[in-house]
Design an enzyme around this catalytic site. Sequence first.
Site, mmCIF file in Angstrom:
data_model
loop_
_atom_site.group_PDB
_atom_site.id
_atom_site.type_symbol
_atom_site.label_atom_id
_atom_site.label_comp_id
_atom_site.label_asym_id
_atom_site.label_seq_id
_atom_site.Cartn_x
_atom_site.Cartn_y
_atom_site.Cartn_z
ATOM 1 N N TYR A 178 5.206 -79.196 -35.775
ATOM 2 C CA TYR A 178 4.420 -78.658 -36.915
ATOM 3 C C TYR A 178 3.359 -79.849 -37.010
ATOM 4 O O TYR A 178 3.731 -80.684 -37.634
ATOM 5 C CB TYR A 178 5.103 -78.284 -38.066
ATOM 6 C CG TYR A 178 4.203 -77.976 -39.289
ATOM 7 C CD1 TYR A 178 2.786 -77.918 -39.067
ATOM 8 C CD2 TYR A 178 4.793 -77.820 -40.645
ATOM 9 C CE1 TYR A 178 2.044 -77.461 -40.200
ATOM 10 C CE2 TYR A 178 3.850 -77.370 -41.676
ATOM 11 C CZ TYR A 178 2.593 -77.089 -41.401
ATOM 12 O OH TYR A 178 1.944 -76.853 -42.519
ATOM 13 N N LYS A 238 2.868 -75.659 -33.581
ATOM 14 C CA LYS A 238 2.300 -74.943 -34.878
ATOM 15 C C LYS A 238 0.948 -75.649 -35.279
ATOM 16 O O LYS A 238 1.487 -77.328 -35.833
ATOM 17 C CB LYS A 238 3.044 -74.957 -35.956
ATOM 18 C CG LYS A 238 2.328 -74.012 -36.978
ATOM 19 C CD LYS A 238 3.195 -74.382 -38.336
ATOM 20 C CE LYS A 238 2.294 -73.882 -39.457
ATOM 21 N NZ LYS A 238 2.904 -74.039 -40.765
#
Length: 315
Positions: free
Chosen positions: A136, A164
Site C-alpha cells: 500500500y 495499492k
Amino acid sequence: MNHSIFSGCIPALMTPCTADRAPDYDALVAKGRELVDLGMRAVVYCGSMGDWPLLSEAERQEGVTRLVAAGVPTIVGTGAVNSKEAVSHATHAARVGAQGLMVIPRVLSRGTAPAAQKAHFAAILNAAPELPAVIYNSPYYGFTTRAELFFELRREHPNLIGFKEFGGADDLRYAAEHITSQDNDVSLMIGVDTQVVHGFVNCNATGAITGVGNALPREVLQLIALSQKAAKGDVEARRLAHELESALAVLSSFDEGVDLVLYYKQLMVLNGDSAYELHFNESDALSEAQRRYVETQYALFREWYAQWSAQTSAA
C-alpha cells in the site's frame, strides 16, 4: 497464487461503534456481508478507513475473525507502529482464513529508510506466504515504494502480487509505467476514489479499493463497470464514466483528506445507518460547517444521479 481477490471493487470498511465507543462487530459483519452481496469482490479490514491506529491488536483481529467466519472475503490491513505487531496481524490473517494482505509501510521509526522498509515488508510477507499481498503506497505513511524495491521483494516473496496506489494520478501513472507494465502478473489497485477512471483507462488497473463506496455502493460499482468497459475502448462507457466520476467528485475527494472517516461515517448516517454515528475519540467530529457541506453535496449528488440514471436508461 490466486490474484483474483485483488480485482473489481473492494470497500475499505469503517469500524462502527457501540454506545461506549467500542467496536460494534455485529454491525461490522452486517455491513461487510451487505456490500459483498451487492457485488463487491471483498472487503479490506483494518486499513485507515477502519481506524487501525485507534484499535488494539486484539480488537482488530476480532473484527477479522468475525468477518471471515461470516463468509466475507477479507483482505487484512497490516498497519502498525512496529514490525512485530504487523507480523502478528499477517499471521492471524492466515490462521483464520483471510484471503489477502494489504502491506502497509513501517511508520514513525526509520520510516523513510529503504532498508528498514524492506525488512518490514519482508517480515510481513514471510509471516503469511500463502496469502496474496499488495504493498500500500500512501503519502500519509511517509514512504514511497519504487520499482527497484518492489521487484527486489517480489523476487524473494512470490506472494507479493500487487500494488495499492493512494498517491494520486501521477503515482498511479508511475506504478503502471514502471511496475505493472514490467510484469503482467502484478496487479494494480486504485486506492483513491478520485482516480477511478484514470486508473482503469490509463493505468490498466485490475480493481479499486473504495471509501465512498461504503455509502454509495451501487453507484461506485456502476462507475467501475463503466470504467472497465472504457478501458476496452467503449466510447459511450468512457463518456458516462467521466460524467459519473465528475458528479461524485466532491464526495470522492473526502477520501484524500485527514477527515475521511468522519465524512464517510456521516454519509452512512445520512443513509440511515445509525451504527456509524459515533467515533472512537469523542472529540473526533465534523464541524457544523463541514456537516452542512457534506449534507448539501450528498443531496445534490442524489438528485443529479436520479435524473442522470433516468436519462441514460431511456437513451
